[in-house]
Design a protein around this motif. Structure first.
Motif, PDB file in Angstrom:
ATOM      1  N   LEU A 105      25.480  65.649  75.494  1.00 33.97           N
ATOM      2  CA  LEU A 105      25.898  66.231  74.195  1.00 33.97           C
ATOM      3  C   LEU A 105      27.123  65.236  73.640  1.00 33.97           C
ATOM      4  O   LEU A 105      26.975  65.314  72.490  1.00 33.97           O
ATOM      5  N   ARG A 106      28.135  64.919  74.485  1.00 37.20           N
ATOM      6  CA  ARG A 106      29.061  64.184  73.774  1.00 37.20           C
ATOM      7  C   ARG A 106      28.873  63.029  73.157  1.00 37.20           C
ATOM      8  O   ARG A 106      29.151  62.918  72.187  1.00 37.20           O
ATOM      9  N   PRO A 107      27.995  62.146  74.068  1.00 34.39           N
ATOM     10  CA  PRO A 107      27.482  60.958  72.987  1.00 34.39           C
ATOM     11  C   PRO A 107      26.829  61.335  71.797  1.00 34.39           C
ATOM     12  O   PRO A 107      27.107  60.583  70.953  1.00 34.39           O
ATOM     13  N   PHE A 108      25.871  62.265  71.835  1.00 35.22           N
ATOM     14  CA  PHE A 108      25.008  62.599  70.486  1.00 35.22           C
ATOM     15  C   PHE A 108      25.954  63.100  69.428  1.00 35.22           C
ATOM     16  O   PHE A 108      25.785  62.680  68.457  1.00 35.22           O
ATOM     17  N   LEU A 109      26.995  63.972  69.875  1.00 36.42           N
ATOM     18  CA  LEU A 109      27.775  64.571  68.901  1.00 36.42           C
ATOM     19  C   LEU A 109      28.879  63.712  68.304  1.00 36.42           C
ATOM     20  O   LEU A 109      28.858  63.586  67.101  1.00 36.42           O
ATOM     21  N   GLN A 113      28.983  62.812  64.263  1.00 41.00           N
ATOM     22  CA  GLN A 113      29.907  63.913  64.094  1.00 41.00           C
ATOM     23  C   GLN A 113      30.376  63.884  62.518  1.00 41.00           C
ATOM     24  O   GLN A 113      30.499  65.100  61.948  1.00 41.00           O
ATOM     25  N   ALA A 114      30.308  62.808  61.824  1.00 38.06           N
ATOM     26  CA  ALA A 114      30.542  62.823  60.414  1.00 38.06           C
ATOM     27  C   ALA A 114      29.407  63.646  59.593  1.00 38.06           C
ATOM     28  O   ALA A 114      29.742  64.705  58.839  1.00 38.06           O
ATOM     29  N   LYS A 115      28.143  63.254  60.135  1.00 40.94           N
ATOM     30  CA  LYS A 115      26.930  64.158  59.485  1.00 40.94           C
ATOM     31  C   LYS A 115      27.182  65.654  59.890  1.00 40.94           C
ATOM     32  O   LYS A 115      27.148  66.597  58.750  1.00 40.94           O
ATOM     33  N   LEU A 116      27.352  66.107  60.946  1.00 41.93           N
ATOM     34  CA  LEU A 116      27.623  67.320  61.506  1.00 41.93           C
ATOM     35  C   LEU A 116      28.757  68.217  60.779  1.00 41.93           C
ATOM     36  O   LEU A 116      28.659  69.258  60.533  1.00 41.93           O
ATOM     37  N   ASP A 117      29.765  67.144  60.595  1.00 41.23           N
ATOM     38  CA  ASP A 117      31.176  67.880  59.766  1.00 41.23           C
ATOM     39  C   ASP A 117      30.609  68.147  58.537  1.00 41.23           C
ATOM     40  O   ASP A 117      31.103  69.182  57.895  1.00 41.23           O
ATOM     41  N   GLY A 121      30.592  71.974  56.885  1.00 34.38           N
ATOM     42  CA  GLY A 121      31.473  72.291  56.052  1.00 34.38           C
ATOM     43  C   GLY A 121      30.804  72.865  54.731  1.00 34.38           C
ATOM     44  O   GLY A 121      31.035  73.968  54.169  1.00 34.38           O
ATOM     45  N   PHE A 122      29.276  72.499  54.401  1.00 36.96           N
ATOM     46  CA  PHE A 122      28.406  72.953  53.600  1.00 36.96           C
ATOM     47  C   PHE A 122      28.113  74.310  53.803  1.00 36.96           C
ATOM     48  O   PHE A 122      28.214  75.525  53.169  1.00 36.96           O
ATOM     49  N   VAL A 123      27.705  74.613  55.150  1.00 40.76           N
ATOM     50  CA  VAL A 123      27.373  76.096  55.693  1.00 40.76           C
ATOM     51  C   VAL A 123      28.337  77.262  55.600  1.00 40.76           C
ATOM     52  O   VAL A 123      28.183  78.032  54.890  1.00 40.76           O
TER      53      VAL A 123
END
Length: 186
Positions: A105-109, A113-117, A121-123
């Motif tokens: 999880l940690r390496p994937f996140l 991280q930038a895309k997920l943020d 934010g959009f959601v």
């Protein structure tokens, strides 16, 4: 003897999915919720971190399972394997949740991280916009729910439960009237 009965129930081929699914829910959710509660109340930062890693691993597993459950539940002993995995995540001697978090999880996140943020934010932005556009409806539903909750609290008072729980039999006059009606019809 008791553990033998439990083991037989878990491994019984007929109806074992219900038992194992209930055990999975208990082991996967109920026990961790209580353990998380205890860690928060004791302000034990090590335990809190441990349970945060568990919830991250469990949540990720649940997301994967959401998409694969219809396929995987056809495999023999799927629910038994799921139960074993959930136990493995929690075992202090193995610390499976920490292994899943640190190795996967940690390496994937961190990599995404930038895309997920941006997505988060959009959601959140869309949710906030939706709620503000439908504020009247949200308040209406909230008011109805509060009235329902208030009414249910009123109806659960002991003195009212007794009066509302009384079962009244048929009225004697009603029975004689129906018999008279039947005689007149004949």
């Amino acid at each position: 003897m008791n553990s033998e009965v439990g083991l037989r129930l878990l491994l019984c081929p007929l109806g074992s999915n219900i038992v194992v699914r209930t055990a999975s829910c208990s082991v996967g959710v109920v026990l961790p919720v209580y353990s998380t509660f205890k860690a928060i109340e004791r302000r034990d930062h090590d335990e809190q971190k441990k349970w945060l890693m568990y919830w991250a691993a469990y949540g990720s597993f649940s997301m994967v399972e959401l998409f694969t459950d219809k396929l995987l539940n056809w495999f023999p002993l799927y629910y038994h394997t799921k139960l074993a995995f959930l136990v493995w995540l929690q075992l202090p001697s193995i610390d499976g949740a920490k292994q899943v978090y640190m190795n996967h999880l940690r390496p994937f996140l961190l990599d995404h991280q930038a895309k997920l943020d941006r997505m988060v934010g959009f959601v959140y932005g869309e949710m906030s916009r939706f709620v503000s556009q439908h504020e009247e409806e949200v308040m209406f539903v909230k008011t109805i729910l509060m009235k329902i909750l208030a009414a249910s609290k009123v109806n659960t008072r002991p003195e009212q439960r007794q009066s509302s729980a009384a079962i009244e039999g048929p009225n004697v006059e009603d029975e004689s009237d129906s018999e008279d009606d039947e005689l007149m019809i004949e």
